[in-house]
Design an enzyme around this catalytic site. Structure first.
Site, PDB file in Angstrom:
ATOM      1  N   HIS A  18       0.963  -1.100  -0.074  1.00  0.00           N
ATOM      2  CA  HIS A  18       0.072   0.068  -0.250  1.00  0.00           C
ATOM      3  C   HIS A  18       0.435   1.641   0.242  1.00  0.00           C
ATOM      4  O   HIS A  18       1.563   1.530   1.208  1.00  0.00           O
ATOM      5  CB  HIS A  18      -1.022  -0.197   1.258  1.00  0.00           C
ATOM      6  CG  HIS A  18      -2.322   0.631   1.322  1.00  0.00           C
ATOM      7  ND1 HIS A  18      -1.702   1.935   2.411  1.00  0.00           N
ATOM      8  CD2 HIS A  18      -2.732   1.487   0.391  1.00  0.00           C
ATOM      9  CE1 HIS A  18      -2.533   2.873   2.366  1.00  0.00           C
ATOM     10  NE2 HIS A  18      -3.569   2.998   1.433  1.00  0.00           N
ATOM     11  N   ARG A  19       0.432   1.841  -0.945  1.00  0.00           N
ATOM     12  CA  ARG A  19       1.795   3.155  -1.009  1.00  0.00           C
ATOM     13  C   ARG A  19       3.136   2.672  -1.854  1.00  0.00           C
ATOM     14  O   ARG A  19       4.189   3.527  -1.024  1.00  0.00           O
ATOM     15  CB  ARG A  19       1.073   4.455  -0.480  1.00  0.00           C
ATOM     16  CG  ARG A  19      -0.582   4.421  -0.295  1.00  0.00           C
ATOM     17  CD  ARG A  19      -0.568   5.638   1.089  1.00  0.00           C
ATOM     18  NE  ARG A  19      -2.388   5.501   1.672  1.00  0.00           N
ATOM     19  CZ  ARG A  19      -2.162   6.437   2.014  1.00  0.00           C
ATOM     20  NH1 ARG A  19      -1.454   7.766   2.399  1.00  0.00           N
ATOM     21  NH2 ARG A  19      -3.972   6.410   1.907  1.00  0.00           N
ATOM     22  N   GLU A  45       1.046  -0.610  -4.931  1.00  0.00           N
ATOM     23  CA  GLU A  45      -0.266   0.342  -5.252  1.00  0.00           C
ATOM     24  C   GLU A  45       0.674   1.753  -5.765  1.00  0.00           C
ATOM     25  O   GLU A  45       1.082   2.466  -4.449  1.00  0.00           O
ATOM     26  CB  GLU A  45      -0.885  -0.063  -3.569  1.00  0.00           C
ATOM     27  CG  GLU A  45      -2.343   0.278  -4.030  1.00  0.00           C
ATOM     28  CD  GLU A  45      -2.673   1.586  -3.328  1.00  0.00           C
ATOM     29  OE1 GLU A  45      -3.943   1.672  -3.754  1.00  0.00           O
ATOM     30  OE2 GLU A  45      -2.383   2.281  -2.615  1.00  0.00           O
ATOM     31  N   ASP A  47      -1.699   5.327  -6.090  1.00  0.00           N
ATOM     32  CA  ASP A  47      -2.348   6.139  -6.079  1.00  0.00           C
ATOM     33  C   ASP A  47      -1.831   7.045  -7.202  1.00  0.00           C
ATOM     34  O   ASP A  47      -0.978   8.181  -7.025  1.00  0.00           O
ATOM     35  CB  ASP A  47      -2.712   7.428  -4.995  1.00  0.00           C
ATOM     36  CG  ASP A  47      -3.581   5.777  -3.578  1.00  0.00           C
ATOM     37  OD1 ASP A  47      -3.995   5.035  -4.420  1.00  0.00           O
ATOM     38  OD2 ASP A  47      -2.742   5.939  -2.544  1.00  0.00           O
ATOM     39  N   HIS A  60      -1.378  10.349  -2.842  1.00  0.00           N
ATOM     40  CA  HIS A  60      -2.970   9.479  -1.810  1.00  0.00           C
ATOM     41  C   HIS A  60      -3.460  11.045  -2.389  1.00  0.00           C
ATOM     42  O   HIS A  60      -4.869  11.145  -3.083  1.00  0.00           O
ATOM     43  CB  HIS A  60      -2.228   9.326  -0.717  1.00  0.00           C
ATOM     44  CG  HIS A  60      -3.950   9.118  -0.883  1.00  0.00           C
ATOM     45  ND1 HIS A  60      -4.305  10.333   0.290  1.00  0.00           N
ATOM     46  CD2 HIS A  60      -4.259   8.022   0.062  1.00  0.00           C
ATOM     47  CE1 HIS A  60      -5.566   9.716   0.600  1.00  0.00           C
ATOM     48  NE2 HIS A  60      -5.498   8.170   0.381  1.00  0.00           N
ATOM     49  N   GLU A 127      -4.365   2.903  -8.843  1.00  0.00           N
ATOM     50  CA  GLU A 127      -5.518   4.079  -8.476  1.00  0.00           C
ATOM     51  C   GLU A 127      -6.002   5.327  -8.772  1.00  0.00           C
ATOM     52  O   GLU A 127      -5.547   5.970  -8.965  1.00  0.00           O
ATOM     53  CB  GLU A 127      -6.296   4.363  -7.200  1.00  0.00           C
ATOM     54  CG  GLU A 127      -7.387   4.702  -6.392  1.00  0.00           C
ATOM     55  CD  GLU A 127      -7.602   4.668  -5.032  1.00  0.00           C
ATOM     56  OE1 GLU A 127      -7.304   4.482  -4.466  1.00  0.00           O
ATOM     57  OE2 GLU A 127      -8.692   5.289  -3.992  1.00  0.00           O
ATOM     58  N   GLN A 163      -7.785  -0.095  -9.495  1.00  0.00           N
ATOM     59  CA  GLN A 163      -8.711   0.503  -8.936  1.00  0.00           C
ATOM     60  C   GLN A 163      -9.381   1.884  -8.938  1.00  0.00           C
ATOM     61  O   GLN A 163      -8.601   3.035  -9.181  1.00  0.00           O
ATOM     62  CB  GLN A 163      -8.234  -0.392  -7.637  1.00  0.00           C
ATOM     63  CG  GLN A 163      -6.868   0.771  -7.736  1.00  0.00           C
ATOM     64  CD  GLN A 163      -6.107   0.896  -5.877  1.00  0.00           C
ATOM     65  OE1 GLN A 163      -7.169   0.746  -4.988  1.00  0.00           O
ATOM     66  NE2 GLN A 163      -4.960   0.955  -5.955  1.00  0.00           N
TER      67      GLN A 163
HETATM   68  O1  G3P Z   1      -6.803   1.811  -2.133  1.00  0.00           O
HETATM   69  C1  G3P Z   1      -7.399   1.406  -1.272  1.00  0.00           C
HETATM   70  C2  G3P Z   1      -6.991   1.949  -0.453  1.00  0.00           C
HETATM   71  O2  G3P Z   1      -5.603   2.180  -0.208  1.00  0.00           O
HETATM   72  C3  G3P Z   1      -7.935   3.137  -0.818  1.00  0.00           C
HETATM   73  O3  G3P Z   1      -7.630   3.621   0.759  1.00  0.00           O
HETATM   74  O4  G3P Z   1      -7.356   6.104   0.761  1.00  0.00           O
HETATM   75  O5  G3P Z   1      -5.221   5.185   0.637  1.00  0.00           O
HETATM   76  O6  G3P Z   1      -6.403   5.237  -1.149  1.00  0.00           O
HETATM   77  P1  G3P Z   1      -6.418   5.262  -0.012  1.00  0.00           P
HETATM   78 CA    CA Z   2      -5.104   3.146  -2.477  1.00  0.00          CA
END
Ligand code: G3P
Ligand code: CA
Length: 268
Positions: A18-19, A45, A47, A60, A127, A163
């Site tokens: 995540h990130r 991941e 954004d 993000h 994302e 996503q």
């Molecule tokens: O993309 C899944 C999760 O990362 C969604 O929340 O706010 O961290 O992008 P966020």
């Molecule tokens: Ca995300």
């Protein structure tokens, strides 16, 4: 340990960094993605935000203030201005036990810079953020993926997942590049629940959902799996939560600590 079946196999627990490995390095920097690769995450991941001059960057927030040394909206700043920012000192200040002096040299990477750095050695879980305010986001993203041969018939299924919380954004991708597997993100305010028509609708364009893990129940995860959808909870950093969710049948987990997820999976 995970059988080396296809990335989208429901029998796999995808390790989604995540990130990047953002528990160990400033989120959405090359250092964070490098750490994710070293810790053997299945996916980086990423954004997306778009600069004033229409370049996609990995960030993000819509605003640069939390993760850089400046402020202002990404969409009001040129790429040159964004690239001049310090994307790591905030992390050293906030997480002194994880701080490294080299982090203060980090910048906000463009999507292409990330892809140029890691190529096809990693998988990307991208994302589209606030796509309604950036109508060119999907076209720009697809052009980059095509240019770097990350989409198309000869690319392994799941090399790139897209996503979004925006159904419209996913539908646009589905229409323009139907080979890309899609994940519908949902933030459930209370207990996760979907009606049969809602599940059918999601299945018409997506391979699964991503959901806030606190909302999930064993019953909901079971039903979704029976419906043939993948389910990837976010953002799970505690081993006990990881274990419970895997027992329930989730098929992947977003985590800031890819090593913790590997330890949990290996111990089950
Ligand atoms: O993309 C899944 C999760 O990362 C969604 O929340 O706010 O961290 O992008 P966020
Ligand atoms: Ca995300």
């Amino acid at each position: 340990s995970a059988a080396k079946t296809g990335l989208l196999s429901p029998n796999r627990i995808l390790n989604i960094a995540h990130r990047g490995a953002s528990g160990y390095a400033p989120e959405h920097t090359l250092a964070s993605y490098q750490k994710a690769k070293e810790l053997d995450g299945d996916y980086l991941e990423i954004d997306l935000q778009m600069t004033k001059d229409c370049t996609l960057v990995a960030m993000h927030d819509e605003d640069v203030s939390r993760t850089t040394n400046s402020d202002g909206k990404v969409s009001d700043l040129s790429l040159d201005a964004i690239e001049a920012l310090d994307a790591g000192t905030w992390f050293n200040d906030e997480y002194p036990y994880q701080a490294e002096s080299a982090f203060s040299q980090l910048t906000v990477p463009t999507l292409e810079e990330v892809i140029d750095t890691f190529g096809s050695e990693v998988n990307y879980y991208i994302e589209t953020k606030t796509p309604s305010e950036e109508p060119a986001m999907v076209d720009t993203l697809l052009r980059i993926l095509q240019k770097h041969h990350l989409v198309g018939e000869d690319v392994p299924s799941g090399k790139v997942i897209i996503q979004s919380f925006s159904k419209n954004s996913l539908l646009e991708v589905h229409q323009k590049e139907p080979s890309i597997p899609l994940i519908q993100l949902i933030h459930f305010r209370k207990k996760a629940m979907l009606t049969d028509p809602e599940v059918d609708e999601i299945k018409s364009y997506a391979v699964g959902i991503g959901a806030n893990y606190e909302s999930l129940s064993k019953e909901f995860v079971g039903e979704l799996r029976n419906d043939g959808l993948l389910i990837h909870p976010y953002t799970v950093n505690e081993p006990a939560d990881m274990k419970r969710l895997i027992d329930w049948g989730v098929t992947g987990i977003f985590t800031n600590y890819p090593d913790r997820l590997h330890d949990v999976v290996d111990g089950m």
